[in-house]
Design a protein around this motif. Sequence first.
Motif, short mmCIF file in Angstrom:
data_model
loop_
_atom_site.label_atom_id
_atom_site.label_comp_id
_atom_site.label_asym_id
_atom_site.label_seq_id
_atom_site.Cartn_x
_atom_site.Cartn_y
_atom_site.Cartn_z
N ARG A 288 0.83 -1.21 0.00
CA ARG A 288 0.00 0.00 0.00
C ARG A 288 0.86 1.25 0.00
O ARG A 288 0.49 2.28 -0.59
CB ARG A 288 -0.93 0.00 1.21
N LEU A 289 2.00 1.20 0.66
CA LEU A 289 2.93 2.33 0.67
C LEU A 289 3.72 2.40 -0.63
O LEU A 289 3.83 3.46 -1.26
CB LEU A 289 3.87 2.21 1.87
N LEU A 290 4.29 1.28 -1.06
CA LEU A 290 5.20 1.27 -2.20
C LEU A 290 4.49 1.53 -3.52
O LEU A 290 5.06 2.16 -4.43
CB LEU A 290 5.94 -0.07 -2.27
N GLU A 291 3.24 1.08 -3.66
CA GLU A 291 2.53 1.25 -4.93
C GLU A 291 2.16 2.70 -5.20
O GLU A 291 1.78 3.03 -6.32
CB GLU A 291 1.28 0.37 -4.95
N ARG A 292 2.25 3.56 -4.20
CA ARG A 292 1.88 4.95 -4.41
C ARG A 292 2.97 5.73 -5.17
O ARG A 292 2.70 6.81 -5.70
CB ARG A 292 1.57 5.63 -3.07
N ALA A 293 4.17 5.18 -5.24
CA ALA A 293 5.19 5.78 -6.10
C ALA A 293 4.98 5.29 -7.52
O ALA A 293 4.38 4.24 -7.75
CB ALA A 293 6.58 5.40 -5.60
N GLY A 294 5.45 6.04 -8.48
CA GLY A 294 5.32 5.63 -9.88
C GLY A 294 4.99 6.80 -10.78
O GLY A 294 5.01 7.97 -10.37
N VAL A 295 4.63 6.48 -12.03
CA VAL A 295 4.32 7.49 -13.04
C VAL A 295 2.82 7.65 -13.12
O VAL A 295 2.08 6.67 -13.21
CB VAL A 295 4.88 7.08 -14.41
N ALA A 296 2.34 8.88 -13.09
CA ALA A 296 0.92 9.17 -13.26
C ALA A 296 0.73 9.79 -14.64
O ALA A 296 1.64 9.79 -15.48
CB ALA A 296 0.44 10.09 -12.16
N ASP A 297 -0.47 10.35 -14.89
CA ASP A 297 -0.70 10.96 -16.20
C ASP A 297 0.16 12.19 -16.41
O ASP A 297 0.45 12.58 -17.53
CB ASP A 297 -2.19 11.31 -16.37
N GLY A 299 3.75 14.00 -14.36
CA GLY A 299 4.69 13.91 -13.25
C GLY A 299 5.01 12.47 -12.88
O GLY A 299 4.42 11.51 -13.40
N SER A 300 5.97 12.32 -12.00
CA SER A 300 6.39 10.97 -11.59
C SER A 300 6.98 11.02 -10.19
O SER A 300 7.46 12.06 -9.74
CB SER A 300 7.43 10.40 -12.55
N ILE A 301 6.92 9.89 -9.50
CA ILE A 301 7.60 9.71 -8.22
C ILE A 301 8.53 8.52 -8.36
O ILE A 301 8.07 7.38 -8.57
CB ILE A 301 6.62 9.46 -7.06
N THR A 302 9.81 8.76 -8.29
CA THR A 302 10.80 7.69 -8.30
C THR A 302 11.12 7.35 -6.85
O THR A 302 11.58 8.20 -6.09
CB THR A 302 12.08 8.13 -9.04
N GLY A 303 10.84 6.12 -6.44
CA GLY A 303 11.00 5.73 -5.05
C GLY A 303 12.29 4.98 -4.79
O GLY A 303 12.61 4.02 -5.50
N LEU A 304 13.05 5.42 -3.81
CA LEU A 304 14.26 4.75 -3.37
C LEU A 304 14.09 4.43 -1.89
O LEU A 304 14.00 5.34 -1.07
CB LEU A 304 15.50 5.63 -3.59
N TYR A 305 14.04 3.15 -1.56
CA TYR A 305 13.73 2.71 -0.20
C TYR A 305 14.88 1.87 0.33
O TYR A 305 15.24 0.85 -0.27
CB TYR A 305 12.45 1.89 -0.19
N THR A 306 15.46 2.29 1.44
CA THR A 306 16.51 1.46 2.04
C THR A 306 15.86 0.37 2.88
O THR A 306 14.82 0.57 3.51
CB THR A 306 17.46 2.29 2.93
N VAL A 307 16.47 -0.80 2.86
CA VAL A 307 15.99 -1.96 3.62
C VAL A 307 17.14 -2.43 4.50
O VAL A 307 18.18 -2.84 3.99
CB VAL A 307 15.50 -3.08 2.69
N LEU A 308 16.96 -2.31 5.80
CA LEU A 308 17.99 -2.73 6.76
C LEU A 308 17.83 -4.22 7.01
O LEU A 308 16.90 -4.65 7.71
CB LEU A 308 17.83 -1.95 8.06
N VAL A 309 18.69 -5.04 6.41
CA VAL A 309 18.55 -6.49 6.54
C VAL A 309 19.18 -6.94 7.85
O VAL A 309 20.32 -6.58 8.17
CB VAL A 309 19.19 -7.21 5.34
N GLU A 310 18.45 -7.71 8.63
CA GLU A 310 18.92 -8.15 9.94
C GLU A 310 19.98 -9.23 9.76
O GLU A 310 19.77 -10.23 9.09
CB GLU A 310 17.74 -8.69 10.76
N GLY A 311 21.14 -9.02 10.38
CA GLY A 311 22.22 -9.99 10.30
C GLY A 311 22.73 -10.21 8.89
O GLY A 311 23.24 -11.29 8.56
N ASP A 312 22.61 -9.17 8.02
CA ASP A 312 23.03 -9.26 6.61
C ASP A 312 22.32 -10.40 5.88
O ASP A 312 22.83 -10.94 4.90
CB ASP A 312 24.55 -9.44 6.50
N ASP A 313 21.13 -10.77 6.34
CA ASP A 313 20.35 -11.84 5.71
C ASP A 313 19.43 -11.21 4.67
O ASP A 313 18.42 -10.59 5.00
CB ASP A 313 19.54 -12.60 6.76
N MET A 314 19.77 -11.37 3.39
CA MET A 314 19.00 -10.74 2.31
C MET A 314 17.64 -11.40 2.10
O MET A 314 16.83 -10.91 1.31
CB MET A 314 19.81 -10.79 1.01
#
Length: 453
Positions: A288-297, A299-314
Amino acid sequence: MTLAPELLEDVKRAATPRRIGRVRQFVGLTIEVEGIQGAIGDAVRVWREGGFVDAEVVAIHGSSLACLPYGEPRGVRYDAPVEALGRSFTVPVGTELLGRVLDGLGNPIDGGPSIDGVERATIDGTPPRPLERRLIDRQLGLGVRAVDTLVPCGRGQRLGIFAGSGVGKSSLLSMIVRGTEADVSVLALVGERGREVREFVEHDLGPEGLARSVVVVATSDEPALVRIRAAFAATRIAEWFRDQGRDVVLMMDSLTRFAMAQREVGLAAGEPPATRGYPPSVFSLLPRLLERAGVADRGSITGLYTVLVEGDDMNEPVADASRAVLDGHIVLSRRLATAGHFPSIEVLESISRLEPAIVPQERRRLARELRRMLSAYRDARDLVEVGAYAKGSNPVVDRALELMEPMEEYLCQDLLDTSDTEGAWDRLSALLEDGSGPGATRRSEGIEQGATP
Protein backbone atom coordinates in the motif's frame (compact mmCIF):
# COMPACT_ATOMS: atom_id res chain seq x y z
CA MET A 1 -23.81 40.23 6.12
CA THR A 2 -21.05 37.99 4.77
CA LEU A 3 -18.59 36.47 7.22
CA ALA A 4 -14.89 36.16 6.46
CA PRO A 5 -13.89 32.55 5.60
CA GLU A 6 -11.75 32.11 8.73
CA LEU A 7 -14.55 33.51 10.93
CA LEU A 8 -17.07 31.24 9.24
CA GLU A 9 -14.89 28.23 10.06
CA ASP A 10 -14.74 29.33 13.72
CA VAL A 11 -18.55 29.61 13.81
CA LYS A 12 -18.98 26.15 12.27
CA ARG A 13 -16.52 24.67 14.73
CA ALA A 14 -18.30 26.27 17.70
CA ALA A 15 -21.71 25.04 16.48
CA THR A 16 -20.55 21.45 15.99
CA PRO A 17 -21.52 19.27 18.97
CA ARG A 18 -18.55 17.81 20.86
CA ARG A 19 -18.49 14.06 21.29
CA ILE A 20 -16.83 13.06 24.57
CA GLY A 21 -15.92 9.55 25.70
CA ARG A 22 -13.89 8.12 28.58
CA VAL A 23 -10.66 6.17 29.04
CA ARG A 24 -11.50 2.69 30.26
CA GLN A 25 -8.16 0.93 29.99
CA PHE A 26 -4.54 1.60 29.13
CA VAL A 27 -2.41 -1.48 28.46
CA GLY A 28 1.00 -1.38 26.80
CA LEU A 29 0.69 1.16 24.00
CA THR A 30 -3.10 1.04 23.64
CA ILE A 31 -5.65 3.41 25.16
CA GLU A 32 -9.13 1.83 25.22
CA VAL A 33 -11.96 4.38 24.96
CA GLU A 34 -15.71 4.01 25.39
CA GLY A 35 -18.57 6.43 24.80
CA ILE A 36 -17.68 7.76 21.35
CA GLN A 37 -17.89 6.46 17.80
CA GLY A 38 -15.05 6.55 15.37
CA ALA A 39 -13.64 4.90 12.27
CA ILE A 40 -10.19 3.41 11.75
CA GLY A 41 -7.78 6.30 11.21
CA ASP A 42 -9.89 8.92 13.01
CA ALA A 43 -8.12 11.31 15.36
CA VAL A 44 -9.11 11.65 19.02
CA ARG A 45 -7.86 13.91 21.82
CA VAL A 46 -7.16 12.37 25.21
CA TRP A 47 -7.10 14.81 28.11
CA ARG A 48 -4.51 14.37 30.84
CA GLU A 49 -2.94 16.33 33.63
CA GLY A 50 -1.68 19.63 32.28
CA GLY A 51 -3.06 19.26 28.76
CA PHE A 52 -3.86 16.56 26.21
CA VAL A 53 -2.30 14.04 23.84
CA ASP A 54 -3.66 13.30 20.37
CA ALA A 55 -4.21 9.68 19.36
CA GLU A 56 -5.55 7.65 16.45
CA VAL A 57 -8.10 4.85 16.27
CA VAL A 58 -6.32 1.66 15.18
CA ALA A 59 -8.84 -1.04 16.14
CA ILE A 60 -12.47 -1.47 17.21
CA HIS A 61 -13.41 -3.97 19.93
CA GLY A 62 -17.21 -4.04 20.21
CA SER A 63 -18.31 -0.70 21.65
CA SER A 64 -14.78 0.42 22.56
CA LEU A 65 -12.04 1.96 20.43
CA ALA A 66 -8.36 1.02 20.66
CA CYS A 67 -6.28 4.17 20.18
CA LEU A 68 -2.54 4.72 19.95
CA PRO A 69 -1.10 8.07 21.10
CA TYR A 70 1.02 10.33 18.93
CA GLY A 71 2.96 11.55 21.96
CA GLU A 72 3.92 10.78 25.52
CA PRO A 73 0.83 9.35 27.36
CA ARG A 74 2.17 10.11 30.84
CA GLY A 75 -0.57 11.68 32.97
CA VAL A 76 -3.51 9.87 31.34
CA ARG A 77 -5.87 8.53 34.03
CA TYR A 78 -8.81 6.14 34.14
CA ASP A 79 -12.06 7.90 33.17
CA ALA A 80 -10.16 10.77 31.57
CA PRO A 81 -12.27 12.56 28.91
CA VAL A 82 -11.62 11.75 25.25
CA GLU A 83 -12.90 13.95 22.43
CA ALA A 84 -13.58 12.63 18.93
CA LEU A 85 -12.16 15.21 16.51
CA GLY A 86 -14.19 13.92 13.58
CA ARG A 87 -11.32 13.97 11.11
CA SER A 88 -8.33 11.94 10.05
CA PHE A 89 -4.67 12.87 10.10
CA THR A 90 -3.61 15.60 7.63
CA VAL A 91 -0.23 16.82 6.42
CA PRO A 92 0.88 20.17 4.93
CA VAL A 93 1.66 20.20 1.19
CA GLY A 94 2.93 22.82 -1.22
CA THR A 95 6.04 24.55 -2.52
CA GLU A 96 6.38 26.35 0.83
CA LEU A 97 7.79 23.11 2.22
CA LEU A 98 10.91 23.15 0.03
CA GLY A 99 13.98 23.55 2.20
CA ARG A 100 12.06 22.66 5.37
CA VAL A 101 12.49 19.87 7.93
CA LEU A 102 9.25 18.47 9.40
CA ASP A 103 8.47 15.97 12.12
CA GLY A 104 6.39 12.84 11.52
CA LEU A 105 3.14 14.79 12.00
CA GLY A 106 4.06 17.52 9.51
CA ASN A 107 5.13 20.20 12.02
CA PRO A 108 8.31 22.19 11.24
CA ILE A 109 11.24 21.45 13.54
CA ASP A 110 13.92 23.57 11.82
CA GLY A 111 13.12 26.86 13.56
CA GLY A 112 11.85 28.40 10.33
CA PRO A 113 8.67 30.41 9.75
CA SER A 114 5.24 28.98 10.57
CA ILE A 115 3.37 26.96 7.96
CA ASP A 116 -0.09 27.47 9.48
CA GLY A 117 -1.55 28.85 6.25
CA VAL A 118 -0.19 26.08 4.03
CA GLU A 119 -2.62 23.77 2.24
CA ARG A 120 -3.23 20.47 4.04
CA ALA A 121 -4.24 17.06 2.69
CA THR A 122 -5.10 13.69 4.18
CA ILE A 123 -2.30 11.15 4.03
CA ASP A 124 -4.49 8.53 2.35
CA GLY A 125 -3.52 9.05 -1.26
CA THR A 126 -4.59 6.74 -4.08
CA PRO A 127 -2.02 4.90 -6.23
CA PRO A 128 -2.31 5.57 -9.98
CA ARG A 129 -4.56 3.01 -11.65
CA PRO A 130 -2.59 0.26 -13.43
CA LEU A 131 -3.77 1.14 -16.95
CA GLU A 132 -3.51 4.88 -16.33
CA ARG A 133 0.20 4.74 -15.51
CA ARG A 134 2.41 5.92 -18.33
CA LEU A 135 5.10 3.48 -19.38
CA ILE A 136 8.52 4.10 -17.84
CA ASP A 137 10.80 4.75 -20.81
CA ARG A 138 13.23 7.45 -19.65
CA GLN A 139 16.22 7.11 -17.36
CA LEU A 140 16.56 9.35 -14.32
CA GLY A 141 20.16 10.22 -13.50
CA LEU A 142 20.95 9.79 -9.81
CA GLY A 143 24.48 11.21 -9.83
CA VAL A 144 26.20 7.92 -8.91
CA ARG A 145 28.22 6.27 -11.74
CA ALA A 146 27.81 2.68 -10.55
CA VAL A 147 24.03 3.11 -10.30
CA ASP A 148 23.44 5.12 -13.47
CA THR A 149 25.24 2.61 -15.71
CA LEU A 150 24.91 -0.79 -14.01
CA VAL A 151 21.62 -0.45 -12.09
CA PRO A 152 19.89 2.31 -14.12
CA CYS A 153 16.75 3.86 -12.68
CA GLY A 154 13.80 5.06 -14.74
CA ARG A 155 11.55 8.02 -13.97
CA GLY A 156 8.84 6.50 -11.80
CA GLN A 157 10.73 3.32 -10.93
CA ARG A 158 11.00 1.96 -7.38
CA LEU A 159 14.39 0.68 -6.24
CA GLY A 160 15.36 -0.89 -2.94
CA ILE A 161 18.76 -0.34 -1.33
CA PHE A 162 19.49 -3.48 0.72
CA ALA A 163 22.25 -3.56 3.33
CA GLY A 164 23.13 -4.31 6.91
CA SER A 165 23.77 -1.62 9.49
CA GLY A 166 26.71 0.75 9.00
CA VAL A 167 27.36 -0.12 5.34
CA GLY A 168 26.57 3.29 3.82
CA LYS A 169 22.84 3.45 2.98
CA SER A 170 22.33 6.99 4.31
CA SER A 171 25.54 8.22 2.67
CA LEU A 172 24.42 6.82 -0.69
CA LEU A 173 21.09 8.62 -0.32
CA SER A 174 22.89 11.89 0.39
CA MET A 175 24.89 11.46 -2.85
CA ILE A 176 21.67 10.85 -4.77
CA VAL A 177 19.80 13.84 -3.35
CA ARG A 178 22.67 16.13 -4.39
CA GLY A 179 23.22 14.59 -7.82
CA THR A 180 19.76 13.57 -9.02
CA GLU A 181 18.20 15.11 -12.11
CA ALA A 182 14.75 15.13 -10.44
CA ASP A 183 13.03 18.47 -9.83
CA VAL A 184 12.21 17.81 -6.16
CA SER A 185 13.53 15.43 -3.50
CA VAL A 186 11.44 14.25 -0.55
CA LEU A 187 13.28 12.39 2.22
CA ALA A 188 11.69 10.38 5.01
CA LEU A 189 14.04 9.50 7.88
CA VAL A 190 12.06 6.85 9.74
CA GLY A 191 13.44 5.51 13.02
CA GLU A 192 16.78 7.30 12.65
CA ARG A 193 19.03 8.07 15.59
CA GLY A 194 18.41 11.62 16.77
CA ARG A 195 22.12 12.40 16.69
CA GLU A 196 22.30 11.66 12.96
CA VAL A 197 19.46 13.89 11.78
CA ARG A 198 21.24 17.26 12.04
CA GLU A 199 24.45 15.68 10.77
CA PHE A 200 22.61 14.33 7.71
CA VAL A 201 20.81 17.62 7.00
CA GLU A 202 23.81 19.93 7.43
CA HIS A 203 26.75 17.79 6.26
CA ASP A 204 25.46 15.03 3.97
CA LEU A 205 22.58 16.96 2.42
CA GLY A 206 24.06 20.44 2.59
CA PRO A 207 22.40 23.79 1.76
CA GLU A 208 22.26 23.03 -1.97
CA GLY A 209 20.55 19.67 -1.51
CA LEU A 210 18.17 20.97 1.15
CA ALA A 211 17.03 23.91 -1.00
CA ARG A 212 15.11 21.60 -3.36
CA SER A 213 14.14 19.01 -0.78
CA VAL A 214 11.57 18.34 1.91
CA VAL A 215 12.79 16.29 4.89
CA VAL A 216 10.36 14.41 7.15
CA VAL A 217 11.89 13.03 10.37
CA ALA A 218 10.62 10.58 12.97
CA THR A 219 13.43 9.47 15.28
CA SER A 220 13.67 6.06 16.92
CA ASP A 221 12.41 7.33 20.30
CA GLU A 222 9.09 8.58 18.92
CA PRO A 223 5.89 6.49 19.15
CA ALA A 224 5.43 3.78 16.55
CA LEU A 225 2.41 5.55 15.07
CA VAL A 226 4.43 8.70 14.42
CA ARG A 227 7.10 6.67 12.59
CA ILE A 228 4.42 5.13 10.38
CA ARG A 229 2.82 8.50 9.73
CA ALA A 230 6.19 9.98 8.72
CA ALA A 231 6.44 7.48 5.85
CA PHE A 232 2.91 8.21 4.62
CA ALA A 233 3.33 11.98 5.14
CA ALA A 234 6.46 12.05 2.96
CA THR A 235 4.67 10.01 0.30
CA ARG A 236 1.67 12.39 0.33
CA ILE A 237 3.97 15.42 -0.02
CA ALA A 238 5.69 13.73 -2.98
CA GLU A 239 2.29 13.02 -4.56
CA TRP A 240 1.37 16.71 -4.37
CA PHE A 241 4.51 17.71 -6.28
CA ARG A 242 3.91 14.89 -8.79
CA ASP A 243 0.35 16.15 -9.39
CA GLN A 244 1.87 19.52 -10.33
CA GLY A 245 3.75 17.79 -13.16
CA ARG A 246 7.10 17.58 -11.35
CA ASP A 247 9.54 14.66 -11.41
CA VAL A 248 10.04 13.76 -7.75
CA VAL A 249 12.51 11.38 -6.12
CA LEU A 250 11.15 9.98 -2.84
CA MET A 251 13.82 8.50 -0.54
CA MET A 252 12.91 6.57 2.59
CA ASP A 253 15.38 5.41 5.22
CA SER A 254 14.37 2.85 6.21
CA LEU A 255 11.54 0.60 5.09
CA THR A 256 12.52 -1.95 7.74
CA ARG A 257 12.00 0.50 10.61
CA PHE A 258 8.62 1.39 9.08
CA ALA A 259 7.73 -2.32 9.17
CA MET A 260 8.98 -2.60 12.76
CA ALA A 261 6.75 0.32 13.76
CA GLN A 262 3.75 -1.37 12.17
CA ARG A 263 4.68 -4.56 14.04
CA GLU A 264 4.38 -2.61 17.31
CA VAL A 265 1.03 -1.17 16.27
CA GLY A 266 -0.34 -4.49 15.01
CA LEU A 267 0.64 -6.42 18.12
CA ALA A 268 -0.74 -3.66 20.37
CA ALA A 269 -4.06 -3.80 18.48
CA GLY A 270 -4.33 -7.54 19.09
CA GLU A 271 -3.05 -9.04 15.83
CA PRO A 272 -1.43 -12.48 16.04
CA PRO A 273 2.32 -12.59 15.36
CA ALA A 274 3.39 -14.42 12.20
CA THR A 275 6.81 -14.62 10.51
CA ARG A 276 9.53 -13.51 12.98
CA GLY A 277 6.90 -11.77 15.07
CA TYR A 278 5.59 -9.59 12.22
CA PRO A 279 1.75 -9.57 12.12
CA PRO A 280 -0.09 -9.95 8.78
CA SER A 281 -0.83 -6.21 8.57
CA VAL A 282 2.88 -5.49 7.94
CA PHE A 283 2.88 -7.44 4.69
CA SER A 284 -0.37 -5.83 3.51
CA LEU A 285 0.80 -2.31 4.44
CA LEU A 286 4.11 -2.50 2.53
CA PRO A 287 2.52 -2.70 -0.96
CA ARG A 288 0.00 0.00 0.00
CA LEU A 289 2.93 2.33 0.67
CA LEU A 290 5.20 1.27 -2.20
CA GLU A 291 2.53 1.25 -4.93
CA ARG A 292 1.88 4.95 -4.41
CA ALA A 293 5.19 5.78 -6.10
CA GLY A 294 5.32 5.63 -9.88
CA VAL A 295 4.32 7.49 -13.04
CA ALA A 296 0.92 9.17 -13.26
CA ASP A 297 -0.70 10.96 -16.20
CA ARG A 298 1.57 13.91 -15.38
CA GLY A 299 4.69 13.91 -13.25
CA SER A 300 6.39 10.97 -11.59
CA ILE A 301 7.60 9.71 -8.22
CA THR A 302 10.80 7.69 -8.30
CA GLY A 303 11.00 5.73 -5.05
CA LEU A 304 14.26 4.75 -3.37
CA TYR A 305 13.73 2.71 -0.20
CA THR A 306 16.51 1.46 2.04
CA VAL A 307 15.99 -1.96 3.62
CA LEU A 308 17.99 -2.73 6.76
CA VAL A 309 18.55 -6.49 6.54
CA GLU A 310 18.92 -8.15 9.94
CA GLY A 311 22.22 -9.99 10.30
CA ASP A 312 23.03 -9.26 6.61
CA ASP A 313 20.35 -11.84 5.71
CA MET A 314 19.00 -10.74 2.31
CA ASN A 315 16.11 -13.21 2.60
CA GLU A 316 14.66 -12.05 5.92
CA PRO A 317 10.88 -11.37 5.80
CA VAL A 318 10.80 -7.60 5.20
CA ALA A 319 13.58 -7.76 2.59
CA ASP A 320 11.89 -10.64 0.79
CA ALA A 321 8.44 -8.98 0.78
CA SER A 322 9.89 -5.63 -0.36
CA ARG A 323 11.95 -7.15 -3.16
CA ALA A 324 8.79 -8.79 -4.57
CA VAL A 325 7.06 -5.39 -4.93
CA LEU A 326 9.99 -3.20 -6.00
CA ASP A 327 11.27 -2.80 -9.56
CA GLY A 328 14.86 -3.63 -8.73
CA HIS A 329 17.37 -3.64 -5.92
CA ILE A 330 20.83 -2.30 -5.07
CA VAL A 331 22.80 -4.47 -2.66
CA LEU A 332 25.49 -2.89 -0.49
CA SER A 333 28.30 -5.15 0.69
CA ARG A 334 29.94 -5.10 4.09
CA ARG A 335 33.05 -6.68 2.51
CA LEU A 336 33.42 -3.71 0.14
CA ALA A 337 32.63 -1.19 2.87
CA THR A 338 35.34 -2.51 5.17
CA ALA A 339 37.80 -2.45 2.26
CA GLY A 340 37.19 1.30 1.74
CA HIS A 341 35.26 0.80 -1.50
CA PHE A 342 32.58 3.51 -1.57
CA PRO A 343 29.80 3.38 -2.53
CA SER A 344 29.91 -0.27 -1.48
CA ILE A 345 27.58 -1.49 -4.24
CA GLU A 346 27.77 -5.21 -4.96
CA VAL A 347 27.19 -4.81 -8.69
CA LEU A 348 26.77 -8.51 -9.46
CA GLU A 349 23.99 -8.85 -6.86
CA SER A 350 22.14 -5.69 -7.97
CA ILE A 351 19.60 -5.45 -10.77
CA SER A 352 17.18 -3.02 -12.40
CA ARG A 353 14.12 -4.71 -13.88
CA LEU A 354 13.50 -1.79 -16.23
CA GLU A 355 16.98 -1.61 -17.76
CA PRO A 356 15.84 -2.90 -21.22
CA ALA A 357 13.11 -0.23 -21.37
CA ILE A 358 15.23 2.80 -20.45
CA VAL A 359 18.76 2.05 -21.75
CA PRO A 360 19.68 1.72 -25.46
CA GLN A 361 21.07 -1.62 -26.64
CA GLU A 362 24.63 -0.36 -27.16
CA ARG A 363 24.85 0.93 -23.61
CA ARG A 364 23.38 -2.30 -22.25
CA ARG A 365 26.15 -4.12 -24.07
CA LEU A 366 28.75 -2.03 -22.22
CA ALA A 367 27.10 -2.79 -18.87
CA ARG A 368 26.97 -6.53 -19.65
CA GLU A 369 30.64 -6.51 -20.60
CA LEU A 370 31.66 -4.90 -17.33
CA ARG A 371 29.52 -7.36 -15.38
CA ARG A 372 31.09 -10.25 -17.30
CA MET A 373 34.59 -9.18 -16.35
CA LEU A 374 33.68 -8.58 -12.71
CA SER A 375 32.10 -12.04 -12.60
CA ALA A 376 35.14 -13.66 -14.19
CA TYR A 377 37.44 -11.98 -11.69
CA ARG A 378 35.27 -13.07 -8.78
CA ASP A 379 35.35 -16.69 -9.96
CA ALA A 380 39.12 -16.72 -10.45
CA ARG A 381 40.13 -14.56 -7.48
CA ASP A 382 41.04 -17.43 -5.17
CA LEU A 383 43.34 -18.99 -7.79
CA VAL A 384 44.98 -15.65 -8.52
CA GLU A 385 45.59 -14.88 -4.86
CA VAL A 386 47.44 -18.16 -4.24
CA GLY A 387 49.44 -17.81 -7.47
CA ALA A 388 47.79 -20.83 -9.13
CA TYR A 389 46.36 -18.99 -12.11
CA ALA A 390 48.43 -19.10 -15.32
CA LYS A 391 48.02 -16.28 -17.79
CA GLY A 392 46.32 -17.41 -20.98
CA SER A 393 44.06 -19.94 -19.28
CA ASN A 394 41.00 -17.75 -19.76
CA PRO A 395 40.99 -14.64 -22.00
CA VAL A 396 38.11 -13.05 -20.08
CA VAL A 397 39.94 -13.47 -16.76
CA ASP A 398 43.13 -12.08 -18.33
CA ARG A 399 41.31 -8.95 -19.48
CA ALA A 400 39.53 -8.62 -16.16
CA LEU A 401 42.85 -8.71 -14.32
CA GLU A 402 44.31 -6.07 -16.62
CA LEU A 403 41.32 -3.76 -16.11
CA MET A 404 40.65 -4.46 -12.45
CA GLU A 405 42.15 -1.24 -11.11
CA PRO A 406 40.45 0.99 -13.72
CA MET A 407 37.16 -0.80 -13.04
CA GLU A 408 37.50 -0.25 -9.29
CA GLU A 409 38.32 3.41 -9.87
CA TYR A 410 35.21 3.69 -12.04
CA LEU A 411 32.94 2.03 -9.47
CA CYS A 412 34.30 4.10 -6.55
CA GLN A 413 33.11 7.68 -6.08
CA ASP A 414 33.78 10.24 -3.40
CA LEU A 415 30.86 11.19 -1.18
CA LEU A 416 30.90 14.82 -2.38
CA ASP A 417 31.32 13.99 -6.09
CA THR A 418 28.42 14.06 -8.52
CA SER A 419 28.40 12.38 -11.90
CA ASP A 420 26.22 13.22 -14.88
CA THR A 421 24.66 10.29 -16.70
CA GLU A 422 26.16 10.98 -20.14
CA GLY A 423 29.63 11.41 -18.66
CA ALA A 424 29.31 8.13 -16.76
CA TRP A 425 28.41 6.20 -19.93
CA ASP A 426 31.22 7.88 -21.90
CA ARG A 427 33.73 6.99 -19.20
CA LEU A 428 32.55 3.37 -19.16
CA SER A 429 32.82 3.16 -22.93
CA ALA A 430 36.38 4.56 -22.86
CA LEU A 431 37.37 2.15 -20.08
CA LEU A 432 36.24 -0.93 -22.01
CA GLU A 433 37.37 0.17 -25.47
CA ASP A 434 40.88 1.31 -24.44
CA GLY A 435 41.63 -2.06 -22.83
CA SER A 436 44.18 -0.48 -20.51
CA GLY A 437 44.36 1.42 -17.28
CA PRO A 438 46.55 2.28 -14.29
CA GLY A 439 48.43 -0.76 -13.13
CA ALA A 440 47.60 -2.90 -16.20
CA THR A 441 51.23 -3.54 -17.16
CA ARG A 442 52.24 -4.35 -13.58
CA ARG A 443 49.36 -6.81 -13.27
CA SER A 444 50.26 -8.58 -16.51
CA GLU A 445 53.89 -9.02 -15.44
CA GLY A 446 52.84 -10.37 -12.06
CA ILE A 447 50.52 -12.95 -13.65
CA GLU A 448 53.22 -14.15 -16.06
CA GLN A 449 55.57 -14.80 -13.14
CA GLY A 450 52.85 -16.62 -11.16
CA ALA A 451 52.82 -13.89 -8.51
CA THR A 452 49.78 -12.61 -6.64
CA PRO A 453 48.65 -9.36 -8.30
